[in-house]
Design a protein around this motif. Structure first.
Motif, PDB file in Angstrom:
ATOM      1  N   ILE A 188       0.852  -1.187   0.000  1.00  0.00           N
ATOM      2  CA  ILE A 188       0.000   0.000   0.000  1.00  0.00           C
ATOM      3  C   ILE A 188       0.886   1.235   0.000  1.00  0.00           C
ATOM      4  O   ILE A 188       1.658   1.457   0.930  1.00  0.00           O
ATOM      5  CB  ILE A 188      -0.940   0.006   1.218  1.00  0.00           C
ATOM      6  N   ARG A 189       0.801   2.030  -1.038  1.00  0.00           N
ATOM      7  CA  ARG A 189       1.617   3.241  -1.162  1.00  0.00           C
ATOM      8  C   ARG A 189       0.846   4.439  -0.622  1.00  0.00           C
ATOM      9  O   ARG A 189      -0.274   4.708  -1.036  1.00  0.00           O
ATOM     10  CB  ARG A 189       1.989   3.477  -2.616  1.00  0.00           C
ATOM     11  N   VAL A 222      -1.226  -0.805  -4.310  1.00  0.00           N
ATOM     12  CA  VAL A 222      -2.429   0.019  -4.276  1.00  0.00           C
ATOM     13  C   VAL A 222      -2.025   1.372  -3.710  1.00  0.00           C
ATOM     14  O   VAL A 222      -1.233   1.446  -2.769  1.00  0.00           O
ATOM     15  CB  VAL A 222      -3.547  -0.643  -3.440  1.00  0.00           C
ATOM     16  N   ILE A 223      -2.510   2.429  -4.300  1.00  0.00           N
ATOM     17  CA  ILE A 223      -2.091   3.776  -3.923  1.00  0.00           C
ATOM     18  C   ILE A 223      -3.159   4.421  -3.055  1.00  0.00           C
ATOM     19  O   ILE A 223      -4.345   4.411  -3.379  1.00  0.00           O
ATOM     20  CB  ILE A 223      -1.835   4.632  -5.176  1.00  0.00           C
ATOM     21  N   SER A 224      -2.702   4.973  -1.919  1.00  0.00           N
ATOM     22  CA  SER A 224      -3.591   5.679  -1.004  1.00  0.00           C
ATOM     23  C   SER A 224      -2.962   7.029  -0.684  1.00  0.00           C
ATOM     24  O   SER A 224      -1.745   7.139  -0.524  1.00  0.00           O
ATOM     25  CB  SER A 224      -3.782   4.859   0.278  1.00  0.00           C
ATOM     26  N   ASP A 225      -3.794   8.063  -0.585  1.00  0.00           N
ATOM     27  CA  ASP A 225      -3.259   9.402  -0.311  1.00  0.00           C
ATOM     28  C   ASP A 225      -2.624   9.487   1.075  1.00  0.00           C
ATOM     29  O   ASP A 225      -1.593  10.122   1.261  1.00  0.00           O
ATOM     30  CB  ASP A 225      -4.380  10.457  -0.414  1.00  0.00           C
ATOM     31  N   GLU A 228      -4.778   7.238   6.654  1.00  0.00           N
ATOM     32  CA  GLU A 228      -6.179   7.172   7.070  1.00  0.00           C
ATOM     33  C   GLU A 228      -7.071   6.540   6.010  1.00  0.00           C
ATOM     34  O   GLU A 228      -8.125   5.995   6.321  1.00  0.00           O
ATOM     35  CB  GLU A 228      -6.710   8.580   7.400  1.00  0.00           C
ATOM     36  N   THR A 229      -6.682   6.640   4.738  1.00  0.00           N
ATOM     37  CA  THR A 229      -7.500   6.075   3.664  1.00  0.00           C
ATOM     38  C   THR A 229      -6.934   4.753   3.145  1.00  0.00           C
ATOM     39  O   THR A 229      -7.488   4.180   2.207  1.00  0.00           O
ATOM     40  CB  THR A 229      -7.611   7.069   2.492  1.00  0.00           C
ATOM     41  N   ALA A 230      -5.849   4.261   3.757  1.00  0.00           N
ATOM     42  CA  ALA A 230      -5.225   3.027   3.276  1.00  0.00           C
ATOM     43  C   ALA A 230      -6.168   1.844   3.400  1.00  0.00           C
ATOM     44  O   ALA A 230      -6.185   0.953   2.543  1.00  0.00           O
ATOM     45  CB  ALA A 230      -3.931   2.764   4.039  1.00  0.00           C
ATOM     46  N   GLY A 231      -6.954   1.802   4.469  1.00  0.00           N
ATOM     47  CA  GLY A 231      -7.888   0.700   4.655  1.00  0.00           C
ATOM     48  C   GLY A 231      -8.928   0.638   3.554  1.00  0.00           C
ATOM     49  O   GLY A 231      -9.233  -0.443   3.028  1.00  0.00           O
ATOM     50  N   ASP A 232      -9.480   1.795   3.178  1.00  0.00           N
ATOM     51  CA  ASP A 232     -10.473   1.822   2.107  1.00  0.00           C
ATOM     52  C   ASP A 232      -9.851   1.409   0.775  1.00  0.00           C
ATOM     53  O   ASP A 232     -10.482   0.710  -0.026  1.00  0.00           O
ATOM     54  CB  ASP A 232     -11.061   3.234   1.978  1.00  0.00           C
ATOM     55  N   GLY A 262      -8.859   5.956  11.667  1.00  0.00           N
ATOM     56  CA  GLY A 262      -9.095   4.876  10.724  1.00  0.00           C
ATOM     57  C   GLY A 262      -7.778   4.242  10.317  1.00  0.00           C
ATOM     58  O   GLY A 262      -6.699   4.676  10.708  1.00  0.00           O
ATOM     59  N   GLY A 263      -7.825   3.210   9.530  1.00  0.00           N
ATOM     60  CA  GLY A 263      -6.616   2.533   9.109  1.00  0.00           C
ATOM     61  C   GLY A 263      -6.946   1.148   8.624  1.00  0.00           C
ATOM     62  O   GLY A 263      -8.105   0.730   8.579  1.00  0.00           O
ATOM     63  N   VAL A 264      -5.905   0.409   8.247  1.00  0.00           N
ATOM     64  CA  VAL A 264      -6.103  -0.903   7.649  1.00  0.00           C
ATOM     65  C   VAL A 264      -6.742  -1.876   8.628  1.00  0.00           C
ATOM     66  O   VAL A 264      -7.701  -2.580   8.294  1.00  0.00           O
ATOM     67  CB  VAL A 264      -4.758  -1.446   7.125  1.00  0.00           C
TER      68      VAL A 264
END
Length: 280
Positions: A188-189, A222-225, A228-232, A262-264
């Motif tokens: 996860i990036r 998978v790219i996450s900003d 906090e949004t890595a889980g989604d 939030g998180g993975v």
């Protein structure tokens, strides 16, 4: 390595029967002893006695609960007989997390279920899952609260971040990994370039380690900003990839951060639609 003692959490919920069926399939797959641990999320007795006539309702509730427990035991023993499997039944009149955690020390794999959105004890069940993952010392297989529970582990995604918890989860999941048709190391990036470089090197090393176990492994990103949004982002990738099982380390970030931001871990515990094996 294999799982020879599987401990599954059972209760009076509608989902318990599906969880039992899934657990039986795993016990058959690994030739394991299946332990069914039954308990429920109890209200405090004093809550009933604080109102007039409450003692009568409490006695009636206890009778109903005993009937549910007896029916669950009969279903468990009948299922074992039907499959010709060895098993053990344990029932506790106690809050769910403590008996499960105490008995977890003697099992290879724990099985529990997510809290459903309409579950009356949703908050208690969320605390139960977190306590089980964080304090049992054993891998916990968390099953989704909805959908058919089919035999899993043919296509597995490893949520890899290079952490101690992720490494523990990979090794705890090895009996599933060596039998899988496809294993994807998913990185996860989140935009941290220094962390990405380290993660890339560690990812190549984990690929090679798994290949030495004859695991059919590939990798994806998978790219996450943000964290906090890595889980989604992870859940979206799982939904589109067709994988039927996730392996992940739990709370490699501080637990308070995952709870508030939030998180993975939080996303997987609450919203994963496939079974998730978690280790801490």
């Amino acid at each position: 390595m294999s799982y020879k003692t599987v401990l599954t959490y059972l209760d009076s919920s509608d989902r318990a029967q599906a969880r039992l069926g899934f657990s039986l399939e795993l016990a058959r797959q690994f030739d394991a002893l299946l332990i069914g641990l039954y308990t429920t999320f109890l209200p405090e007795a004093r809550e009933y006695f604080s109102i007039a006539g409450g003692a009568h309702y409490y006695d009636a509730w206890c009778d109903a609960r005993r009937g549910q427990r007896d029916a669950a035991e009969e279903a468990f023993r009948h299922a074992l007989r039907g499959d010709g499997l060895g098993g053990e039944w344990i029932a506790f009149d106690d809050y769910a997390e403590q008996p499960m955690i105490r008995r977890s020390r003697h099992a290879d794999l724990l099985i529990a279920g997510q809290a459903g959105p309409n579950d009356d004890s949703r908050a208690l069940r969320k605390c139960f899952l977190e306590a089980l993952v964080l304090t049992s010392g054993r891998p916990v297989l968390v099953l989704p609260y909805a959908g058919a529970l089919r035999p899993a582990g043919k296509s597995i995604a490893i949520a890899w971040d290079g952490s101690r918890e992720a490494a523990r989860a990979v090794h705890d999941a090895m009996p599933f990994l060596v039998g899988a048709g496809r294993v994807t190391v998913l990185r996860i990036r989140t935009g941290d370039t220094q962390r990405l470089a380290a993660l890339g090197a560690q990812g190549r090393e984990i690929d090679l380690m798994l290949a030495r176990h004859a695991v059919n492994v590939d990798f994806a990103e998978v790219i996450s900003d943000t964290d906090e949004t890595a889980g989604d982002a992870l859940l979206s990738w799982v939904a589109s990839s067709g994988c039927d099982f996730v392996v992940a380390g739990a709370y490699s970030h501080p637990q308070w951060k995952e709870q508030w931001l939030g998180g993975v871990t939080r996303a997987l515990l609450e919203s994963a639609t496939v079974p998730v094996l978690m280790s801490h």
